[in-house]
Design an enzyme around this catalytic site. Structure first.
Site, PDB file in Angstrom:
ATOM      1  N   LYS A  16       0.832  -1.213   0.000  1.00  0.00           N
ATOM      2  CA  LYS A  16       0.000   0.000   0.000  1.00  0.00           C
ATOM      3  C   LYS A  16       0.868   1.265   0.000  1.00  0.00           C
ATOM      4  CE  LYS A  16      -2.083  -1.167   3.871  1.00  0.00           C
ATOM      5  NZ  LYS A  16      -1.343  -2.403   4.180  1.00  0.00           N
ATOM      6  N   ARG A  92      -9.928   0.298   9.103  1.00  0.00           N
ATOM      7  CA  ARG A  92      -9.409  -1.032   9.439  1.00  0.00           C
ATOM      8  C   ARG A  92     -10.434  -1.881  10.151  1.00  0.00           C
ATOM      9  NH1 ARG A  92      -3.716   0.322   9.080  1.00  0.00           N
ATOM     10  NH2 ARG A  92      -2.562  -1.597   9.362  1.00  0.00           N
ATOM     11  N   ARG A 126      11.642  -5.627   5.027  1.00  0.00           N
ATOM     12  CA  ARG A 126      11.448  -4.208   4.681  1.00  0.00           C
ATOM     13  C   ARG A 126      12.443  -3.332   5.452  1.00  0.00           C
ATOM     14  NH1 ARG A 126       5.686  -1.614   5.363  1.00  0.00           N
ATOM     15  NH2 ARG A 126       5.866  -2.558   7.424  1.00  0.00           N
ATOM     16  N   ARG A 155      11.352  -1.080  10.833  1.00  0.00           N
ATOM     17  CA  ARG A 155      10.251  -0.624  11.681  1.00  0.00           C
ATOM     18  C   ARG A 155      10.135  -1.509  12.917  1.00  0.00           C
ATOM     19  NH1 ARG A 155       4.837   0.532   8.200  1.00  0.00           N
ATOM     20  NH2 ARG A 155       3.916  -0.841   9.746  1.00  0.00           N
ATOM     21  N   ARG A 166      -0.158  -8.838  13.604  1.00  0.00           N
ATOM     22  CA  ARG A 166      -0.788  -7.853  12.706  1.00  0.00           C
ATOM     23  C   ARG A 166      -1.647  -8.562  11.655  1.00  0.00           C
ATOM     24  NH1 ARG A 166       4.364  -4.876  10.729  1.00  0.00           N
ATOM     25  NH2 ARG A 166       2.965  -3.834   9.284  1.00  0.00           N
TER      26      ARG A 166
END
Ligand code: AP5
Length: 211
Positions: A16, A92, A126, A155, A166
């Site tokens: 996203k 969400r 990532r 992160r 998550r």
């Protein structure tokens, strides 16, 4: 063409943020992202709400959703200042979807489809450039510049344990939101497992034909 009002949906790691950067550049619209807004306010004192944790950062590091009261206000404020936008990370859950309906109308809800094994691999690999906000991946998209590579950070919520939580929270809370937009006839699906450039070609074409 009026500025498009786009919602981008997909599981954590679906791409996203990567595709929102392309969309904002190409269509010259705002990127409204609750994840970035909350990361910038990780230490905000929300103890007056009397809930489980006292800051957004504690929810995020646990892989849980930040309370609706906090997130709704961020989005309402950002949308009031935007003409066209790509909204990333919100809604969400179904309560947030209903709140969004009272704030604005959408032209399109764009869903990036990616399998769960690939999501875990993308998130744990990532890396972010803290100076530019650019998104990289150790294997799929490493930086060419050694100075950039040396300053990349991971992160806090991209550890394997938090990523799994998550994804569980996503399945439980956000999958019903996808069905909601499907029923409202606003949803278009794009295969998010192609290369980033191929996904971008499909995303651009989908937006151009829907707006
Ligand atoms: P948020 O920041 O929104 O995270 P997320 O939804 O989990 O999504 P990500 O940012 O992790 O993934 P992405 O889809 O943007 O993927 P990316 O492009 O980076 O939310 C974080 C937390 O904030 C939540 O857990 C929650 O606590 C809180 N929060 C946020 N919004 C909230 C809300 N509305 N209500 C309550 N709480 C909220 O790509 C991932 C990786 O894959 C990158 O390394 C990238 O280089 C790579 N990649 C991208 N595309 C491709 C491709 N096509 N092929 C190969 N690699 C690719």
């Amino acid at each position: 063409m009026a500025s498009p009002r786009i919602l981008i949906l997909g599981a954590p790691g679906a791409g996203k943020g990567t595709q929102s950067a392309n969309i904002t550049d190409h269509f010259d619209i705002e990127h409204i992202t609750t994840g970035d807004a909350l990361r910038a306010n990780k230490e905000m004192d929300i103890s007056h709400l009397g809930l489980e944790y006292d800051t957004p950062g504690e929810y995020m590091n646990a892989g849980e959703l930040v309370p609706d009261e906090v997130v709704n206000e961020i989005v309402d404020e950002a949308l009031s200042q935007a003409d066209g936008f790509v909204l990333d990370g919100y809604p969400r859950n179904l309560k947030q979807a209903s709140e969004l309906e009272s704030m604005t109308e959408l032209d399109l809800a764009l869903m990036l489809d990616v399998s769960e094994d690939e999501l875990v691999h993308r998130l744990t690999g990532r890396r972010l450039d803290p100076e530019t906000g650019d998104i990289y991946h150790v294997e799929y998209n490493p930086p060419e510049d050694d100075d950039v590579e040396a300053r990349l950070v991971q992160r806090d919520d991209d550890t394997e344990e938090t990523v799994k939580e998550r994804l569980r929270v996503y399945r439980e809370n956000t999958e019903p939101v996808i069905e909601h937009y499907e029923e409202a006839d606003l949803l278009e699906r794009v295969d998010g497992e192609k290369t980033p450039d191929q996904v971008w070609d499909d995303v651009r074409e989908t937006i151009e034909s829907a707006t």
